[in-house]
Design a protein around this motif. Structure first.
Motif, mmCIF file in Angstrom:
data_model
loop_
_atom_site.group_PDB
_atom_site.id
_atom_site.type_symbol
_atom_site.label_atom_id
_atom_site.label_comp_id
_atom_site.label_asym_id
_atom_site.label_seq_id
_atom_site.Cartn_x
_atom_site.Cartn_y
_atom_site.Cartn_z
ATOM 1 N N VAL A 147 0.818 -1.260 -0.026
ATOM 2 C CA VAL A 147 0.033 -0.165 0.058
ATOM 3 C C VAL A 147 0.726 1.228 0.225
ATOM 4 C CG1 VAL A 147 -1.807 1.339 1.225
ATOM 5 C CG2 VAL A 147 -1.700 -1.265 1.264
ATOM 6 N N TYR A 148 2.007 1.229 0.754
ATOM 7 C CA TYR A 148 2.821 2.521 0.910
ATOM 8 C C TYR A 148 3.575 2.541 -0.529
ATOM 9 C CZ TYR A 148 6.692 5.471 2.508
ATOM 10 O OH TYR A 148 7.192 6.330 2.909
ATOM 11 N N PRO B 246 0.016 3.311 -3.737
ATOM 12 C CA PRO B 246 -1.150 3.870 -3.159
ATOM 13 C C PRO B 246 -2.314 4.074 -4.249
ATOM 14 C CG PRO B 246 0.309 5.458 -3.429
ATOM 15 C CD PRO B 246 0.881 4.525 -3.412
ATOM 16 N N THR C 216 -3.501 0.473 -5.262
ATOM 17 C CA THR C 216 -4.340 -0.190 -4.263
ATOM 18 C C THR C 216 -5.658 0.428 -4.303
ATOM 19 O OG1 THR C 216 -2.260 -0.553 -3.182
ATOM 20 C CG2 THR C 216 -4.386 -0.494 -1.675
ATOM 21 N N TRP C 217 -5.733 1.605 -4.409
ATOM 22 C CA TRP C 217 -6.919 2.263 -4.316
ATOM 23 C C TRP C 217 -7.913 1.630 -5.705
ATOM 24 C CZ3 TRP C 217 -9.521 5.384 -7.960
ATOM 25 C CH2 TRP C 217 -10.755 6.065 -7.580
ATOM 26 N N VAL D 54 -6.139 4.444 2.694
ATOM 27 C CA VAL D 54 -5.222 4.396 2.057
ATOM 28 C C VAL D 54 -4.129 5.654 2.550
ATOM 29 C CG1 VAL D 54 -3.806 4.576 -0.038
ATOM 30 C CG2 VAL D 54 -5.627 3.051 0.061
ATOM 31 N N GLY D 55 -4.711 6.780 2.146
ATOM 32 C CA GLY D 55 -3.996 7.850 2.726
ATOM 33 C C GLY D 55 -3.563 7.932 4.170
ATOM 34 N N THR E 205 -3.106 5.317 6.116
ATOM 35 C CA THR E 205 -1.971 4.094 6.174
ATOM 36 C C THR E 205 -0.557 4.460 5.679
ATOM 37 O OG1 THR E 205 -3.748 2.311 5.552
ATOM 38 C CG2 THR E 205 -1.441 1.805 5.417
ATOM 39 N N THR E 206 -0.652 5.208 4.610
ATOM 40 C CA THR E 206 0.537 5.838 3.915
ATOM 41 C C THR E 206 1.230 6.992 4.783
ATOM 42 O OG1 THR E 206 -0.499 7.361 2.308
ATOM 43 C CG2 THR E 206 0.127 5.040 1.478
#
Length: 296
Positions: A135-136, A139, A142-143, A191-192, A194-195
């Motif tokens: 994910v990092y 991103p 993943t989205w 996602v945001g 997480t990153t």
């Protein structure tokens, strides 16, 4: 100036993490270990509570126990499930924190001077760490991997649901767009977060290089005794049940109305419910009066 290279950034992250480990005081290290264990135990308790309360609510709704199917709305049923999940979380966490005040050495690994057995050294990253790294690093991919199938599933559900299957295609597309936008925004936020959280913590999860000395200074018995004495003087070394009382009042009000319906008169039911709410508010006032931060 030249932009930092990947090797320089990785070296800085390792230096920052190692530096924070070596410069933490004994109390900070014990506090970090206790809080981490309390959170873990609380999350397991919340999981058990969610499974048990969810199954109980499903059966109660299916067989209409005490008229629950029509006696509570969806939000009321969800609230009871959430309360049953929050209660073991706070209870197990609070008990763990109290144990940490009494016996902090039980939360410190043996290699650092405590009594807790050392965890085996991992030979590879855990699955969730590899997933977080993906994910990092990706991103947007993943989205898209999550949102596109979600849109397809929503449209398929709209086309098969008897309530919407007969609608024109344009109407089903509009429904799909509305639900899909909510899903897309939710995934984007997840996602945001997480990153951003990983970036603030130092970036990707990496296995330490072979031979790297990551040991920290073991805590001496005097360190642990000093931590125990300081934590004991800072607060009570027993569970503060006063703070857990609202977890009993929260489900009591709807359950009273369901259980006493058609068993007492409406006036009596209103008096009992109002009295319960008044007791809850009085207890909240008692807690606030005893809190020095409320009145300065």
């Amino acid at each position: 100036p030249k932009p930092p290279t990947r090797a320089t950034m990785d070296s800085t992250r390792r230096l920052r993490r190692t530096f924070s480990q070596h410069t933490q005081s004994a109390e900070e290290r014990v506090k970090e270990a206790v809080v981490s264990e309390a959170f873990t135990r609380g999350m397991w308790g919340a999981l058990y509570g969610t499974v048990a309360s969810g199954a109980a609510m499903f059966l109660a709704n299916r067989y209409n126990w005490l008229g629950l199917r029509k006696g509570l709305s969806v939000s009321g049923k969800t609230g009871l499930i959430v309360t049953a999940a929050v209660t073991p979380f706070w209870l197990r966490s609070e008990m763990c924190l109290v144990e940490g005040q009494r016996n902090p050495e039980n939360f410190v690994p043996e290699s650092e001077g405590g009594k807790r057995p050392d965890s085996p050294t991992p030979t590879s990253l855990a699955i969730w760490q590899r997933a977080a790294n993906f994910v990092y690093d990706n991103p947007f991919q993943t989205w898209g991997m999550l949102v596109v199938p979600a849109y397809a599933a929503i449209f398929m559900n709209e086309s098969r649901n008897p309530l919407t299957a007969s609608m024109p295609l344009s109407q089903r597309i509009i429904h799909t767009r509305v639900y899909g936008q909510f899903t897309a925004l939710s995934v984007l936020v997840a996602v945001g977060l997480t990153t951003d959280t990983m970036r603030r913590a130092g970036g990707r999860f990496e296995m330490p290089p072979a031979g790297e000395d990551r040991a920290v200074r073991p805590l001496s018995p005097e360190d642990l005794e000093a931590v125990k004495a300081h934590r004991g003087s800072a607060g009570a070394s027993s569970v503060n049940w006063n703070l857990l009382v609202p977890l009993a009042y929260a489900p009591m009000v709807p359950l009273l109305r369901i259980g006493l319906r058609n068993r007492v008169t409406q006036r009596q039911l209103d008096v009992i419910t109002g009295g319960t709410i008044a007791m809850a508010l009085a207890h909240a006032g008692y807690i606030m009066v005893g809190d020095s931060t409320v009145f300065g």
